[in-house]
Every structure is written in structure tokens, then in C-alpha cells.
Design a protein around this motif. Structure first.
Motif, PDB file in Angstrom:
ATOM      1  N   ALA A  11      50.843  32.398  15.017  1.00  0.00           N
ATOM      2  CA  ALA A  11      49.713  32.657  14.126  1.00  0.00           C
ATOM      3  C   ALA A  11      49.256  31.366  13.435  1.00  0.00           C
ATOM      4  O   ALA A  11      48.052  31.147  13.259  1.00  0.00           O
ATOM      5  CB  ALA A  11      50.096  33.708  13.088  1.00  0.00           C
ATOM      6  N   LEU A  12      50.204  30.521  13.062  1.00  0.00           N
ATOM      7  CA  LEU A  12      49.857  29.242  12.441  1.00  0.00           C
ATOM      8  C   LEU A  12      49.080  28.359  13.411  1.00  0.00           C
ATOM      9  O   LEU A  12      48.051  27.775  13.052  1.00  0.00           O
ATOM     10  CB  LEU A  12      51.120  28.527  11.974  1.00  0.00           C
ATOM     11  N   ILE A  13      49.556  28.290  14.662  1.00  0.00           N
ATOM     12  CA  ILE A  13      48.868  27.482  15.672  1.00  0.00           C
ATOM     13  C   ILE A  13      47.477  28.051  15.945  1.00  0.00           C
ATOM     14  O   ILE A  13      46.496  27.310  16.081  1.00  0.00           O
ATOM     15  CB  ILE A  13      49.699  27.423  16.966  1.00  0.00           C
ATOM     16  N   LEU A  14      47.377  29.382  16.017  1.00  0.00           N
ATOM     17  CA  LEU A  14      46.084  30.031  16.248  1.00  0.00           C
ATOM     18  C   LEU A  14      45.099  29.707  15.128  1.00  0.00           C
ATOM     19  O   LEU A  14      43.946  29.340  15.392  1.00  0.00           O
ATOM     20  CB  LEU A  14      46.288  31.536  16.360  1.00  0.00           C
ATOM     21  N   THR A  15      45.538  29.833  13.885  1.00  0.00           N
ATOM     22  CA  THR A  15      44.655  29.575  12.742  1.00  0.00           C
ATOM     23  C   THR A  15      44.224  28.112  12.682  1.00  0.00           C
ATOM     24  O   THR A  15      43.032  27.802  12.533  1.00  0.00           O
ATOM     25  CB  THR A  15      45.352  29.967  11.436  1.00  0.00           C
ATOM     26  N   ALA A  16      45.209  27.210  12.792  1.00  0.00           N
ATOM     27  CA  ALA A  16      44.883  25.785  12.754  1.00  0.00           C
ATOM     28  C   ALA A  16      43.990  25.393  13.926  1.00  0.00           C
ATOM     29  O   ALA A  16      43.032  24.619  13.772  1.00  0.00           O
ATOM     30  CB  ALA A  16      46.171  24.958  12.766  1.00  0.00           C
ATOM     31  N   GLY A  17      44.280  25.946  15.109  1.00  0.00           N
ATOM     32  CA  GLY A  17      43.455  25.647  16.278  1.00  0.00           C
ATOM     33  C   GLY A  17      42.037  26.155  16.130  1.00  0.00           C
ATOM     34  O   GLY A  17      41.077  25.506  16.568  1.00  0.00           O
ATOM     35  N   ALA A  18      41.890  27.329  15.486  1.00  0.00           N
ATOM     36  CA  ALA A  18      40.547  27.875  15.266  1.00  0.00           C
ATOM     37  C   ALA A  18      39.753  26.988  14.318  1.00  0.00           C
ATOM     38  O   ALA A  18      38.547  26.759  14.520  1.00  0.00           O
ATOM     39  CB  ALA A  18      40.652  29.298  14.705  1.00  0.00           C
ATOM     40  N   VAL A  19      40.415  26.465  13.281  1.00  0.00           N
ATOM     41  CA  VAL A  19      39.736  25.560  12.348  1.00  0.00           C
ATOM     42  C   VAL A  19      39.275  24.292  13.070  1.00  0.00           C
ATOM     43  O   VAL A  19      38.137  23.823  12.897  1.00  0.00           O
ATOM     44  CB  VAL A  19      40.664  25.207  11.172  1.00  0.00           C
ATOM     45  N   VAL A  20      40.156  23.737  13.897  1.00  0.00           N
ATOM     46  CA  VAL A  20      39.802  22.536  14.669  1.00  0.00           C
ATOM     47  C   VAL A  20      38.627  22.822  15.595  1.00  0.00           C
ATOM     48  O   VAL A  20      37.676  22.032  15.702  1.00  0.00           O
ATOM     49  CB  VAL A  20      41.023  22.034  15.464  1.00  0.00           C
ATOM     50  N   TRP A  21      38.676  23.969  16.264  1.00  0.00           N
ATOM     51  CA  TRP A  21      37.607  24.329  17.222  1.00  0.00           C
ATOM     52  C   TRP A  21      36.274  24.514  16.499  1.00  0.00           C
ATOM     53  O   TRP A  21      35.233  24.082  16.976  1.00  0.00           O
ATOM     54  CB  TRP A  21      37.999  25.603  17.952  1.00  0.00           C
ATOM     55  N   MET A  22      36.294  25.149  15.318  1.00  0.00           N
ATOM     56  CA  MET A  22      35.061  25.381  14.562  1.00  0.00           C
ATOM     57  C   MET A  22      34.457  24.084  14.027  1.00  0.00           C
ATOM     58  O   MET A  22      33.277  24.047  13.701  1.00  0.00           O
ATOM     59  CB  MET A  22      35.324  26.341  13.408  1.00  0.00           C
ATOM     60  N   HIS A  23      35.258  23.045  13.950  1.00  0.00           N
ATOM     61  CA  HIS A  23      34.750  21.750  13.506  1.00  0.00           C
ATOM     62  C   HIS A  23      34.469  20.826  14.684  1.00  0.00           C
ATOM     63  O   HIS A  23      34.413  19.599  14.526  1.00  0.00           O
ATOM     64  CB  HIS A  23      35.744  21.088  12.545  1.00  0.00           C
TER      65      HIS A  23
END
Length: 277
Positions: free
Chosen positions: A27-39
Motif C-alpha cells: 500500500a505504501l509503494i502504491l500510494t507513493a507511486g501514484a503520487v510520483v505518477w500524478m506529478h
């Protein structure tokens, strides 16, 4: 000494499990990865985290099915599972309350709702100027009938299970799963032909967030029921022990009720009862 090791309670003490830590890290990797992708970054981390979450769900629920088959789910454990599912659905209710709150705040207090694309106030008009809302009496009405029908078919499956009718259970689940897939297909078609976008206006943002999250829940519920269908073919459920199916039915009825509110307010009330209002 032998008597000291005999279990003297009805609670199932779960064996050490890797799933909590695996699920948390995923879940941590998913959340952090989503933030990176959105930026504007790569989506690799988000995909890896998502696959980890799916793997955790599969492994954890597989272990719970094994526990049920092994007879560890006593009446006390079963009661705890029921309370857990009730609390989960209650949290989901509050989740949708937030989206309805955002929708009503924007639609009732339109002087505060800003059309970011045009950088101007909506001027007391809802939907905002330039927004052509969807006609609630076409695809939305059809989807309402489909979802209500699916509620009756899952109830049919439940009653068939209680009366030992395994064929009725399977047919009811097949109908519910297919109706869920049909609902999602029609909603995707509706989104593709909408005359407004998610970004740029408060109407599109509140509409797609509320109906989109409901659509996500329909997909989750469809998968939930498809797993129950597979387990029904494996002979897992009996008239006395079938909480896995019952939890899926509760979840599906919750999805039905939420859609009735969405159809009434987000589609019919917000459009004035007609398209392009």
C-alpha cells in the motif's frame, strides 16, 4: 500436561501471517507511486504496489477460506466476522457521505462553486453554464433497473442456498455477476459519451467522483460475487455455514442503495429531470 494445551475457548488464534506487513508495504509503494505518477513520473512503482495489494488480498482471503474449511470459524468467530463486515459497510457509508456532501455543497451554494476552466463563478446556475448534463431517463435509468434486478437475483441465490438448492444458488450468482458486468459496461459507455470532463469544472468533478467510486465498488462487488460463484461450484457453502456469501450479498445490497441515491440526486435532481437543463 496434555490438558494444559487443550483449547478452552471458541476464538481462533491465527497463526503468524506475512500478509499484514506485505499489504502495508504494498500500500505504501502504491500510494507513493501514484503520487510520483500524478506529478509526471513513471507509473512502475504504482503498478508494482497495486500488484502487491492484489497478491495480499488473494493470499489473505485464501487463508481465511482454508480456516473456514478447517472448522476454525466457530459461532463466536463467525459473529466477529459479521461485526467486522457491518463496521466496514458503515465506513463505506461515510465514504459516500463525503462525496454527497461535496456535491450538495457545490449544487446548493452555487455562488461559491468556481468553474476553473473559465475562471469565473457559476452565477447561481446548476449545472454551471456550458455544461450539458446527462439525460437521466436513458442509460442511467436502464442501469438503475439492471442494478435493482441484480439485487433480486442475489437474494434469489441466498434463499436457494438456505433451502439447499445448489442449482438455484449457482444460477442466481451467475445472473448477478453478469448483470454487474453489464452495469459496468454501460457506465463506461456513458462516461465515454459524456459532454463534460472530470477536470475544469466543479460539476464534472463531483459527478465523476461520486459515480466513479460507485462504479469501482460495483466492480469490486462483482469480483466478490464471482469468487462466491467459484466457491459454490467447489461446494464450500452450506445452509448453516455461508458467511462468505452473505458478506458479498450485504455488500451488493449496499451498492444498490447507494446507486438509488446517486440516480435520484446526481442524475435526476441535478439535471432538473431532463438532459441539457
Amino acid at each position: 500436561m496434555a490438558e494444559a494445551h487443550v483449547k478452552k475457548h471458541d476464538y481462533h488464534v491465527v497463526d503468524p501471517s506475512p500478509w499484514p506487513i506485505i499489504g502495508s508495504v504494498s500500500a505504501l509503494i502504491l500510494t507513493a507511486g501514484a503520487v510520483v505518477w500524478m506529478h509526471g513520473g513513471t507509473a512502475i512503482a504504482m503498478v508494482v504496489g497495486f500488484l502487491g495489494v492484489l497478491y495480499t488480498m488473494f493470499g489473505w482471503w485464501r487463508d481465511m477460506v482454508h480456516e473456514a474449511r478447517s472448522g476454525f470459524h466457530t459461532r463466536v468467530v463467525d459473529l466477529g466476522l459479521r461485526y467486522g463486515m457491518i463496521l466496514f459497510i458503515a465506513s463505506e457509508v461515510m465514504f459516500f457521505v463525503a462525496w454527497f456532501w461535496a456535491f450538495f455543497d457545490a449544487s446548493l451554494f452555487t455562488s461559491e462553486a468556481i468553474n476553473y476552466q473559465r475562471l469565473e463563478f457559476t452565477g447561481g446556475v446548476w449545472p454551471p453554464k456550458g455544461i450539458e448534463s446527462l439525460d437521466p431517463w436513458h442509460l442511467p435509468l436502464l442501469n438503475t433497473l439492471i442494478l435493482l434486478t441484480s439485487g433480486t437475483t442475489v437474494t434469489w441465490a441466498h434463499h436457494a442456498l438456505l433451502h439447499g438448492d445448489r442449482q438455484g444458488l449457482k444460477w442466481g450468482l451467475w445472473c448477478t455477476v453478469l448483470l454487474g458486468v453489464l452495469f459496468s459496461t454501460l457506465q463506461a459507455y456513458e462516461y465515454a459519451h459524456a459532454h463534460f470532463a472530470f477536470a475544469g469544472n466543479i460539476y464534472g468533478a463531483t459527478f465523476f467522483m461520486a459515480t466513479g467510486f460507485h462504479g469501482f465498488h460495483v466492480i469490486v462487488g462483482t469480483i466478490f460475487l464471482a469468487v462466491c460463484l467459484l466457491r459454490a461450484y467447489q461446494g464450500d457453502f452450506t445452509p448453516q455455514k455461508h458467511f462468505g456469501f452473505e458478506a458479498a450479498a450485504w455488500y451488493w445490497h449496499f451498492v444498490d442503495v447507494v446507486w438509488l441515491f446517486l440516480f435520484t440526486f446526481v442524475y435526476v435532481w441535478a439535471s432538473g429531470g431532463s438532459a441539457g437543463h
